[in-house]
Design an enzyme around this catalytic site. Structure first.
Site, short mmCIF file in Angstrom:
data_model
loop_
_atom_site.label_atom_id
_atom_site.label_comp_id
_atom_site.label_asym_id
_atom_site.label_seq_id
_atom_site.Cartn_x
_atom_site.Cartn_y
_atom_site.Cartn_z
N TYR A 115 -36.99 18.54 20.34
CA TYR A 115 -36.19 19.75 20.58
C TYR A 115 -36.11 20.05 22.08
CZ TYR A 115 -35.33 24.77 21.02
OH TYR A 115 -34.86 26.00 21.41
N GLU A 137 -34.20 33.19 16.95
CA GLU A 137 -35.04 33.79 17.99
C GLU A 137 -35.57 35.13 17.53
OE1 GLU A 137 -36.21 32.48 20.57
OE2 GLU A 137 -34.95 30.73 20.91
N TRP A 145 -42.44 29.66 18.58
CA TRP A 145 -41.21 28.94 18.25
C TRP A 145 -41.50 27.71 17.41
CZ3 TRP A 145 -36.50 29.22 17.13
CH2 TRP A 145 -35.67 28.10 17.13
#
Length: 346
Positions: A115, A137, A145
């Protein structure tokens, strides 16, 4: 004594004869001492006179078993060298994988590394991709995350691929079903889950307002919601020049302005920190550390995007961040005059 009695004059020849006699006596006494030493200890004489076999032939000297202490030391040294080599290989691998691996202490999954290497800091355009990222988010609030990234596929299944119209059509019953389900694979926080259909309806409202205001002009290339979000950076990516991970901000003036505008329109879970994380991940700002391969690649993408130039407001090479601004540039409060007591002491 003879010379004194017979009154024979001393000369150089008699002196030399005396020295020769003394030297001879010393040599005789020395040889006698050495002979007596070896006669008393015959094995010592044999040990000195016997030449080792490995010095007279080319064969390797005989080797016996390695003592226990020596063997342990050798094994310890070998293990140390192996560990040192492994550490060096790991460092090389970290450098190959990116600066973020070292910044996170190597605690990153392969999915997270991929990512960071292929998505984070890359320009993302379009209403649906940006809506998805803004929602995810918001789901991250209070979590990491990495947790949301591992569940991203589950969120896409639960919310129809983040299709804005289908998400807006979801009801309270749909949200309750996700909260009660143990197979959905999402964070079962009702407020966060309910914010996705709610924010989808707000996106549709924003789109309708923009279409009404610009009825005579052409629609934006990537959508009205895309144009709204990218307007906070002038419509082009901004390349920062951070010297270290610690210099990376959590929020900026732009993220605070974006959060205020979204909240004014009724969006939920869109604080300034969430908005800045969104801006970083979607390439509105590029926060790869300066002079890393990722930073140079982003710089080349931005230059290519703008025909070899950077947009106004983009950070050029050597531009200072707020964290790097010297303290002398800040306005300091005026100094107080010394009190009467201090003047008296002086």
């Amino acid at each position: 004594r003879v010379l004194r009695e017979e009154r024979v004059p001393e000369n150089n020849s008699t002196l030399a004869a005396s020295v020769w006699c003394c030297t001879t006596s010393v040599l005789v006494l020395s040889l006698g001492t050495v002979r007596a030493f070896f006669v008393k200890s015959p094995p010592r004489l044999a040990q000195v006179l016997q030449r080792p076999a490995h010095l007279t032939t080319r064969a390797a000297p005989p080797r016996g078993p390695i003592p226990a202490k020596v063997g342990t030391a050798v094994k310890t040294m070998a293990a140390h060298e192996k560990k040192k080599k492994k550490s060096s290989d790991d460092d090389d691998a970290d450098q190959d994988e990116g600066w973020y691996v070292a910044a996170f202490g190597g605690k990153m999954s392969d999915e997270y590394k991929a990512y960071m290497a292929t998505e984070w800091g890359f320009e993302k355009r379009g209403d649906v991709p940006l809506f998805e990222k803004l929602c995810l988010e918001g789901q991250q609030a209070g979590l990491s995350w990495a947790t949301i990234l591992a569940k991203r596929a589950n969120y896409r299944r639960a919310f129809h691929g983040f299709d804005i119209e289908r998400c807006a059509a979801m009801t309270e019953a749909d949200v309750d079903a996700l909260v009660a389900s143990t197979d959905a694979g999402v964070i079962r926080h009702r407020g966060k889950l309910a914010s996705i259909p709610h924010n989808a309806r707000k996106v549709l409202e924003l789109t309708r307002e923009a279409q009404a205001e610009n009825a005579t002009s052409a629609a934006p290339e990537h959508g009205h919601f895309d144009a709204f979000l990218w307007s906070f950076v002038g419509g082009a990516p901004r390349l920062n020049a951070l010297a270290s991970f610690s210099a990376m901000p959590c929020q900026t003036d732009e993220s605070r302005a974006m959060a205020a505008a979204l909240k004014k329109r009724g969006f939920k879970f869109v604080g300034p920190t969430t908005c800045y994380a969104f801006m970083q991940s979607c390439g509105l700002v590029v926060d790869h550390l300066r002079d890393t391969p990722e930073w140079r690649a982003a710089r080349d993408r931005i230059h290519a995007r703008h025909g070899g130039t950077t947009s106004e407001g983009a950070a050029e090479e050597g531009k200072k961040t707020k964290a790097e601004t010297p303290a002398e540039e800040e306005e300091l409060p005026p100094r107080r005059a010394p009190s009467k007591k201090k003047r008296a002491r002086k």
